[in-house]
Motif scaffolding. Structure first.
Motif, PDB file in Angstrom:
ATOM      1  N   ARG A 131       9.773 -48.420 107.356  1.00 27.91           N
ATOM      2  CA  ARG A 131       8.634 -47.545 107.061  1.00 27.91           C
ATOM      3  C   ARG A 131       8.985 -46.400 106.117  1.00 27.91           C
ATOM      4  NH1 ARG A 131       7.036 -44.464 110.742  1.00 27.91           N
ATOM      5  NH2 ARG A 131       8.550 -44.953 112.330  1.00 27.91           N
ATOM      6  N   LEU A 132      10.034 -45.676 106.437  1.00 28.22           N
ATOM      7  CA  LEU A 132      10.371 -44.462 105.687  1.00 28.22           C
ATOM      8  C   LEU A 132      11.249 -44.750 104.462  1.00 28.22           C
ATOM      9  CD1 LEU A 132      10.165 -41.352 105.641  1.00 28.22           C
ATOM     10  CD2 LEU A 132      12.264 -41.301 107.009  1.00 28.22           C
ATOM     11  N   LEU A 133      12.188 -45.679 104.619  1.00 29.31           N
ATOM     12  CA  LEU A 133      13.140 -45.935 103.541  1.00 29.31           C
ATOM     13  C   LEU A 133      12.768 -47.136 102.676  1.00 29.31           C
ATOM     14  CD1 LEU A 133      16.402 -45.256 105.589  1.00 29.31           C
ATOM     15  CD2 LEU A 133      15.095 -43.659 104.179  1.00 29.31           C
ATOM     16  N   GLY A 134      11.705 -47.841 103.049  1.00 25.76           N
ATOM     17  CA  GLY A 134      11.235 -48.968 102.251  1.00 25.76           C
ATOM     18  C   GLY A 134      12.157 -50.165 102.245  1.00 25.76           C
ATOM     19  N   ALA A 135      12.948 -50.331 103.287  1.00 27.49           N
ATOM     20  CA  ALA A 135      13.951 -51.408 103.326  1.00 27.49           C
ATOM     21  C   ALA A 135      13.363 -52.712 103.829  1.00 27.49           C
ATOM     22  CB  ALA A 135      15.124 -50.992 104.215  1.00 27.49           C
ATOM     23  N   ARG A 136      13.867 -53.777 103.275  1.00 28.88           N
ATOM     24  CA  ARG A 136      13.607 -55.119 103.803  1.00 28.88           C
ATOM     25  C   ARG A 136      14.953 -55.714 104.234  1.00 28.88           C
ATOM     26  NH1 ARG A 136       8.749 -57.803 102.123  1.00 28.88           N
ATOM     27  NH2 ARG A 136       9.483 -59.483 103.474  1.00 28.88           N
ATOM     28  N   GLY A 137      15.920 -55.774 103.305  1.00 24.66           N
ATOM     29  CA  GLY A 137      17.263 -56.221 103.657  1.00 24.66           C
ATOM     30  C   GLY A 137      18.046 -55.047 104.232  1.00 24.66           C
ATOM     31  N   PHE A 138      18.806 -55.290 105.302  1.00 23.33           N
ATOM     32  CA  PHE A 138      19.519 -54.204 106.000  1.00 23.33           C
ATOM     33  C   PHE A 138      20.860 -54.713 106.499  1.00 23.33           C
ATOM     34  CE2 PHE A 138      20.798 -52.335 110.030  1.00 23.33           C
ATOM     35  CZ  PHE A 138      20.674 -50.977 109.817  1.00 23.33           C
ATOM     36  N   ILE A 139      21.864 -53.894 106.311  1.00 25.92           N
ATOM     37  CA  ILE A 139      23.152 -54.121 106.964  1.00 25.92           C
ATOM     38  C   ILE A 139      23.671 -52.748 107.376  1.00 25.92           C
ATOM     39  CG2 ILE A 139      24.441 -54.152 104.794  1.00 25.92           C
ATOM     40  CD1 ILE A 139      26.386 -56.140 106.166  1.00 25.92           C
ATOM     41  N   GLY A 140      24.073 -52.632 108.628  1.00 25.15           N
ATOM     42  CA  GLY A 140      24.545 -51.351 109.138  1.00 25.15           C
ATOM     43  C   GLY A 140      25.854 -51.509 109.883  1.00 25.15           C
ATOM     44  N   ALA A 141      26.770 -50.588 109.646  1.00 22.35           N
ATOM     45  CA  ALA A 141      28.069 -50.582 110.322  1.00 22.35           C
ATOM     46  C   ALA A 141      28.200 -49.296 111.123  1.00 22.35           C
ATOM     47  CB  ALA A 141      29.203 -50.687 109.306  1.00 22.35           C
ATOM     48  N   PRO A 142      28.743 -49.389 112.337  1.00 19.19           N
ATOM     49  CA  PRO A 142      28.878 -48.196 113.168  1.00 19.19           C
ATOM     50  C   PRO A 142      29.895 -47.207 112.603  1.00 19.19           C
ATOM     51  CG  PRO A 142      29.929 -50.085 114.226  1.00 19.19           C
ATOM     52  CD  PRO A 142      29.275 -50.590 112.982  1.00 19.19           C
ATOM     53  N   VAL A 190      25.420 -44.508 111.807  1.00 20.94           N
ATOM     54  CA  VAL A 190      25.449 -45.807 111.154  1.00 20.94           C
ATOM     55  C   VAL A 190      25.473 -45.593 109.647  1.00 20.94           C
ATOM     56  CG1 VAL A 190      24.091 -47.911 110.718  1.00 20.94           C
ATOM     57  CG2 VAL A 190      24.243 -46.977 113.029  1.00 20.94           C
ATOM     58  N   LEU A 191      26.342 -46.327 108.983  1.00 26.36           N
ATOM     59  CA  LEU A 191      26.294 -46.407 107.531  1.00 26.36           C
ATOM     60  C   LEU A 191      25.470 -47.648 107.225  1.00 26.36           C
ATOM     61  CD1 LEU A 191      27.120 -45.368 104.746  1.00 26.36           C
ATOM     62  CD2 LEU A 191      29.138 -46.856 104.906  1.00 26.36           C
ATOM     63  N   ALA A 192      24.318 -47.445 106.606  1.00 26.27           N
ATOM     64  CA  ALA A 192      23.380 -48.540 106.369  1.00 26.27           C
ATOM     65  C   ALA A 192      23.166 -48.753 104.881  1.00 26.27           C
ATOM     66  CB  ALA A 192      22.043 -48.244 107.041  1.00 26.27           C
TER      67      ALA A 192
END
Length: 185
Positions: free
Chosen positions: A109-120, A131-133
């Motif tokens: 919603r806020l960042l306009g993302a569709r593809g996402f990968i996040g590391a703790p 999270v680094l996303a």
């Protein structure tokens, strides 16, 4: 009979480490910027969990969306980053729009993302503090090399947090030492 240590152990919160402060931290911003350039993402953000307010804070963000650091204003559990925290490992989501738990996420919603990968990103006692996303505006599958790179950048952020905790400990010890000197004189 053994001697008891007089040293008190303090657990530093995100406020103590300056991670909930909206002012930028140069070393953290540099890591986020380099990560964006290396993994070729639309946006890369370091999102920190504010457990006291059950919220999410953008500590650093690099992207074309014009967003700045600061409190997101939604519950942390309404984010794809929450999934990373719960799993305590890197999470990849090809398309946030096709998973029920991420359909209305703050990243979408806020960042306009569709593809996402996040590391703790880990804190001083090895807890997931953020999270680094890396995110893209279109669905995306991340390759093994990109996942590894994101994990490496997340570890660099973890090291920055450990350095900040060590600095706070040194400051507390110096303050304690000065108080003892005052008492002794």
């Amino acid at each position: 009979m053994g001697m008891k240590s007089r040293t008190t152990h303090h657990r530093y919160g995100m406020d103590d480490l300056g991670l909930l402060d909206p002012s930028p931290v140069e070393s953290i911003d540099l890591i986020v910027k380099l990560c964006r350039e290396v993994v070729l993402a639309t946006t890369v953000a370091f999102l920190v969990f504010d457990d006291d307010r059950a919220g999410l804070v953008i500590e650093s963000i690099k992207g074309d969306n014009g967003l700045r650091t600061g409190e997101v204003g939604v519950s942390a559990d309404q984010s794809a980053s929450w999934l990373v925290r719960n799993e305590a490992q890197t999470v990849e989501i090809d398309d946030l729009a096709f998973r029920d738990e991420t359909l209305d996420s703050v990243e979408r919603r806020l960042l306009g993302a569709r593809g996402f990968i996040g590391a703790p990103v880990r804190g001083p006692i090895d807890e997931t503090v953020g999270v680094l996303a890396a995110m893209t505006s279109t669905p995306r599958r991340w390759n093994a090399h990109e996942k590894e790179l994101l994990g490496n950048f997340a570890r660099l952020l973890s090291e920055q947090i450990l350095l900040r905790a060590a600095f706070q400990t040194i400051k507390a010890m110096a303050k304690e030492r000065d108080a003892l000197k005052t008492i002794a004189s």
